[in-house]
Motif scaffolding. Structure first.
Motif, short mmCIF file in Angstrom:
data_model
loop_
_atom_site.label_atom_id
_atom_site.label_comp_id
_atom_site.label_asym_id
_atom_site.label_seq_id
_atom_site.Cartn_x
_atom_site.Cartn_y
_atom_site.Cartn_z
N VAL A 96 -0.39 -1.39 9.65
CA VAL A 96 0.07 -0.35 10.29
C VAL A 96 -0.01 -0.33 11.90
O VAL A 96 -1.14 -0.14 12.22
CB VAL A 96 -0.18 0.95 9.52
CG1 VAL A 96 0.40 2.23 10.28
CG2 VAL A 96 0.25 1.03 8.21
N THR A 119 10.33 -2.68 4.74
CA THR A 119 9.67 -1.94 5.76
C THR A 119 8.06 -2.65 5.68
O THR A 119 7.32 -2.00 6.71
CB THR A 119 9.48 -0.50 5.34
OG1 THR A 119 8.73 -0.59 3.97
CG2 THR A 119 10.78 -0.07 5.09
N ILE A 120 7.67 -3.67 5.27
CA ILE A 120 6.28 -4.06 5.09
C ILE A 120 6.20 -5.54 5.16
O ILE A 120 5.74 -6.21 4.46
CB ILE A 120 5.46 -3.44 3.84
CG1 ILE A 120 6.11 -3.89 2.67
CG2 ILE A 120 5.11 -2.13 3.91
CD1 ILE A 120 5.36 -3.62 1.37
N ALA A 123 7.95 0.38 15.64
CA ALA A 123 8.63 0.23 14.34
C ALA A 123 9.75 -0.86 14.14
O ALA A 123 9.82 -1.58 12.94
CB ALA A 123 9.24 1.55 14.19
N ARG A 150 4.32 2.37 5.37
CA ARG A 150 5.47 2.01 5.81
C ARG A 150 6.03 2.64 7.03
O ARG A 150 7.03 2.78 7.57
CB ARG A 150 6.62 2.68 4.73
CG ARG A 150 6.54 2.15 3.37
CD ARG A 150 7.28 2.91 2.23
NE ARG A 150 8.83 2.67 2.66
CZ ARG A 150 9.64 3.78 2.89
NH1 ARG A 150 9.04 5.13 3.21
NH2 ARG A 150 10.71 3.57 3.30
N LYS A 151 5.03 3.29 7.82
CA LYS A 151 5.34 4.15 8.92
C LYS A 151 4.45 3.41 10.19
O LYS A 151 3.30 2.83 9.82
CB LYS A 151 5.04 5.48 8.74
CG LYS A 151 5.66 5.94 7.68
CD LYS A 151 5.31 7.76 7.42
CE LYS A 151 5.87 8.41 6.46
NZ LYS A 151 5.79 7.79 5.22
N ARG A 157 8.68 -1.12 10.38
CA ARG A 157 8.38 0.00 9.81
C ARG A 157 9.49 1.10 9.84
O ARG A 157 10.35 1.00 10.54
CB ARG A 157 7.40 0.75 10.37
CG ARG A 157 6.03 0.63 9.88
CD ARG A 157 5.56 -0.82 9.53
NE ARG A 157 4.43 -1.00 8.54
CZ ARG A 157 3.98 -2.33 8.44
NH1 ARG A 157 4.34 -3.08 9.01
NH2 ARG A 157 2.62 -2.34 7.63
#
Length: 985
Positions: free
Chosen positions: A523, A48-49, A335, A492-493, A340
């Motif tokens: 992000v 996620t990163i 995302a 992560r978002k 993400r």
């Protein structure tokens, strides 16, 4: 690798209960933590990163892929995080286990318990690791401090320079050379077992970015918490040395069993199949067949697909233009592009947050259906965050679903014994009603739930999807314990922030710093507004770009200097490292032309409404303060009787929810089938500006800042429907609007106190020019000009107002300076520039309170007043009888016990009777005085209620015949007027 008898005897956990005779050796906790961290890094974090890891390891000479090197590094750090427990200061806490260590040669002198507290094991661990890296492995001090500071931060607060300096001379608490030998032996064990040994020399020369170290810190904390959960990783009997688990194959089995118990779902894997915006819109939302994406939605999707990353997208369009859907469509695309695994949606109020939570669930269910149809169901961890989130029934339903999923996991692992200890539904979720058994279809599809592991206050930001009041985003810019966990969740978002125009100068200090940190993690951010000024847009773009510059090794100006940006309305603004781009879009929101009139002293309000509503109709009267709303309600009630109703923020939660439901039932959109009355008048405060889709024929409003006036106009002729002949032209009357020719532009005192005289004068001038000019406000055509007339450079007022404006500007500048200075008291510093030597020492110097209520007051500048639970009190037979408030039907409340905590259903009823006190009653030092007086009332009334987790810390105010005394002020509560101060004649 064999362990010496001394290393075998070092203890990590004792289970706190001596009669259970349980313990866990430190070496085993090390291996458990390393295994958990490796699993989380590989399956939960690294996917996620990816962009952050690529940036961090782009120049790595290790030969490993970035995700693999990250996993190795965090496994090693998590494995050694508790090395500070191998010290006399820690071991002496449990005499029996300390004696066993002494028998193995780890002796020490008698230690004063008070002195022991000066060497907490996290601090000791940083000191020991740094000494090992520099003294044994030859690292430089800066390199060693960078990674050892992660160990020092694993209990939520990194070490400070003064704390490290204070360790000098505390050798007896850290241990002599025999202790040092065992410490090194344990460090060697983890280094060997994790496979980190070949890479330590390579890591010794690296410079880690500060955001990356924060990320490591957050993941080490999570791994430690999980590895410390006895339900996942059981303690051993005191007679069991645990050496069976020292064998790598055996420990692999133990780790796999513990990890299998976790409720942490695999990350959401968003994807963008390149579908047209129309297809995305109809597949993600419950819309009529044939619905088409608006221009702003289509261009938002295109921008999300083409903008440079990391980047920020600002969506500006009128109310009703589909901004929310545009943001969600863009978020899914962003995302997918960045990997993400979730979305955070931040909103200004609890009411807007609750409304958005239901919409978010609908969106996720549509995503779920689309992904499941393609054979890839997902498990979503969803969280609702605000001060009253536990009272949200939709969130409660998901929590029950979470316990149910948890139960299935434990049952599959043989954990279905109802008498077995552990986080079972009957134990954890006892406050929730029993969940029903899902159908086979529900089991097949992905589970959407507030999973049990994520429901803790400090962990809920780690959920995949979070709908929250903006406070929880602003907390990410405030120095507070366990901030690294919040950053781990945010990184992560994709982050969406709604109504970005509506936050105060004070809150914007925190929001801008949060944007800088979000950019440092890469992000993607989406901002939404219907009334955003060019100046504020430029400030937020600059804040985000500062984070990008810092991570690129560039040093931004010490004082922010936003580049001007021209933002015609409506538009999209995209921000990346190279600059800011603006794209004009066609408005898809409400198009209206509202006639604006000044409300004079003659005729008065009652006469105006009487004439306007002679043939029927529904009018909205908006006041800036609760007191003015209550006074207006009582005046109009004398004339119009039951046709007048009142809503504001000083009703109990239950009454407020009932009033919101009533407003929607009577004045909602035609598609909802409202029971619209022939004639009605609603008196309200700012609570009607957002979240409620209500529609009125006539608007009367106090003068307010221009963006709020535009929001209030959005409640006028909102939908197409038949209207009385006198009210076919949308008309807004503005009260307290001074004449442009007046030499003394008087501003209503309450509005001046809330909004400041400068914005009120400039808004009055802008609206005065409308009244004396065209007489109408067109949306969207006039929005940009009106906003800039108040918030833009060179805003003007009539010459006769010049002196008043000069005074107001001076006062506003001083207030802004004071608020900036006050906000910086706990404001997180910007991240260190990439390439510079960075660590976590002093990262949270002078942290704020860990209390969520205190933190909320900090980021909102104390604008929220104190909240109390109202109950009733009366004398019966010489005894005081306490009850909950009467029901909406007038039925007497439930009798409250005083010798124990009430039952769960009664507790919920009590919490639904919470209300905020008048702000003036709790300003400054009066806040502490009010708390002291209310705490004494609580002690007198029912100290036993503090045993309930939801009532613990709550303040109670008993009413006798509807009234109570507090700080010498008489307060009265009535379900029709709310809480008010009674002015004795």
């Amino acid at each position: 690798m064999p362990l010496s008898p001394a290393a075998q005897r070092v203890w990590a956990k004792s289970g706190y209960d001596p009669e259970r005779r349980r313990w866990l050796p430190l070496w085993l906790h090390f291996l458990d933590s390393a295994a958990v961290a490796g699993h989380l890094a590989r399956t939960w974090i690294a996917p996620t990163i990816c962009d952050l890891l690529e940036r961090e390891f782009s120049d790595s000479a290790s030969g490993l892929a970035p995700a693999d090197e990250f996993r190795l590094l965090v496994s090693w750090l998590a494995g050694i995080h508790d090395i500070g427990k191998c010290t006399p200061a820690f071991s002496m806490q449990v005499p029996g286990l300390d004696d066993r260590m002494k028998e193995a040669g780890l002796t020490h002198a008698t230690i004063d318990p008070r002195e022991r507290r000066e060497v907490p094991h996290a601090l000791a661990g940083q000191y020991i690791l740094e000494g090992w890296l520099t003294g044994t492995l030859g690292w430089t001090g800066a390199s060693a401090q960078a990674l050892s500071s992660v160990v020092g931060a694993h209990h939520g607060i990194p070490a400070s320079t003064s704390m490290l300096n204070d360790l000098a001379g505390r050798g007896p608490l850290l241990g002599d050379e025999r202790w040092a030998a065992v410490q090194h032996e344990l460090l060697d064990l983890v280094t060997s077992r994790t496979g980190a040994a070949p890479y330590l020399e390579h890591w010794s020369s690296r410079r880690w970015s500060q955001p990356f170290l924060v990320e490591l810190s957050g993941l080490v904390i999570v791994a430690d918490w999980i590895a410390s959960c006895e339900d996942y990783f059981p303690l051993l009997h005191l007679d069991d040395e645990g050496l069976t688990w020292l064998e790598p194959e055996a420990h692999t089995v133990r780790a796999a069993q513990g990890i299998a118990c976790l409720e942490i779902p695999k990350p959401w894997r968003p994807r963008d199949g390149g579908h047209c915006p129309d297809h995305l819109l109809t597949s993600r939302f419950s819309l009529p067949e044939g619905s088409q994406a608006t221009d702003v939605q289509a261009k938002a999707v295109e921008a999300a697909r083409t903008m440079a990353l990391p980047g920020m997208l600002v969506i500006q369009d009128s109310t009703g233009g589909g901004k929310t859907e545009a943001a969600q469509l863009a978020a899914e695309v962003l995302a997918a592009r960045t990997g993400r695994s979730g979305v955070l949606f931040a909103l200004p109020t609890q009411a807007t947050t609750d409304a958005m939570f239901a919409r978010e669930l609908d969106w996720l269910e549509h995503i779920e259906e689309s992904y499941a149809a393609a054979g890839a169901p997902s498990t979503f961890a969803v969280s609702l965050q605000h001060g009253r989130a536990r009272l949200n029934r939709e969130a409660g339903r998901l929590r029950r679903r979470g316990w149910e999923i948890h139960d299935r996991l434990l049952s599959g692992l043989g954990g279905d014994d109802p008498h077995a200890p552990g986080p079972r539904p009957s134990d954890i979720g006892r406050d929730e009603h029993e969940a029903t058994t899902p159908t086979d279809e529900e089991r097949r599809r992905a589970d959407l739930a507030i999973l049990a592991w994520f429901s803790g206050r400090k962990k809920s930001m780690l959920s995949d999807f979070v709908v929250t009041t903006v406070d929880h985003l602003l907390f990410g810019a405030m120095r507070a314990p366990h901030l690294a966990l919040r950053h781990l969740g945010l990184s992560r978002k994709v982050v969406i922030v709604d109504e970005v125009h509506s936050y105060s100068t004070y809150m914007n200090v925190y929001l801008d710093r949060a944007l800088t940190w979000l950019a440092s993690y890469g992000v993607p951010v989406i901002l939404l507004s219907a009334t955003l000024s060019q100046a504020r847009s430029a400030q937020m773009a600059d804040a985000y770009r500062r984070g990008l510059d810092l991570m690129a090794g560039r040093k931004p100006p010490k004082t922010p200097a936003p580049e001007p940006v021209s933002t015609p309305f409506p538009c999209l603004v995209s921000v990346d490292a190279t600059g800011t781009r603006v794209e004009v879009v066609s408005s898809s929101g409400r198009s209206s032309e509202v006639h604006v009139r000044r409300l004079g002293r003659e005729p008065d309000l009652a006469q105006l409404l009487g004439e306007a509503l002679a043939d029927g109709g529904c009018a909205l009267v908006v006041r800036n303060t609760v007191r003015r709303a209550q006074e207006t309600y009582e005046e109009l009630r004398e004339v119009f009787g039951q046709e007048v109703s009142l809503t504001h923020a000083r009703f109990t939660i239950a009454d407020r929810q009932a009033k919101d439901a009533d407003l929607l039932h009577r004045f909602g959109p035609p598609r909802s089938g409202p029971q619209r009355p022939h004639r009605a008048i609603v008196v309200a405060t700012q609570v009607v500006e957002q979240s409620l889709d209500v529609d009125f024929d006539l608007l009367v409003t106090d003068l307010a800042p221009i963006d709020l006036i535009l929001q209030r106009m959005g409640r006028l002729h909102r939908h197409d429907r038949p209207r009385p002949s006198r009210l076919t032209v949308p008309t807004c009357y503005v009260d307290w609007l001074p004449s442009l020719t007046s030499s003394d532009p008087g501003i209503e005192p309450g509005a001046k106190a809330i909004y400041g005289e400068q914005d009120m004068l400039l808004s009055a001038a802008a609206l005065g020019r409308v009244v004396e000019g065209a007489g109408t406000v067109r949306t969207p055509q006039d929005v940009h000009e009106l906003i800039e007339a108040v918030y833009g450079a060179g805003a003007q007022v009539p010459p006769t107002w010049g002196e008043a404006l000069d005074r107001a500007r001076a006062a506003a500048d001083q207030e802004a300076s004071d608020k900036h200075r006050a906000a910086k008291g706990y404001l997180l510093s910007e991240p260190d520039r990439a390439g510079a030597r960075a660590d976590l020492v002093d990262w949270l110097h002078t942290p704020a309170s860990d209390s969520e209520e205190t933190a909320r007051a900090q980021v909102r500048d104390g604008e929220d007043s104190l909240e109390v639970i109202l109950i009733t009190s009366r004398r019966v037979g010489g005894q005081e009888e306490l009850r909950t408030l009467p029901s909406s039907t007038g039925k007497p409340g439930v009798i409250l016990p005083i010798d124990r905590a009430p039952d769960r259903d009664v507790v919920r009823t009590m919490l639904m009777s919470s209300v905020r006190l008048p702000a003036g009653l709790t300003k400054g030092r009066r806040m502490d005085q009010a708390i002291d007086e209310l705490e004494q009332i609580g002690i007198r009334v029912a100290r036993a209620w503090q045993d309930d987790r939801d009532l613990r810390g709550q303040l109670v105010l008993p009413l006798t015949d509807g009234r109570a005394q507090l700080l010498g002020t008489t307060l009265e509560y009535d379900s029709s007027t709310g809480l008010k101060e009674v002015r004795e004649p």
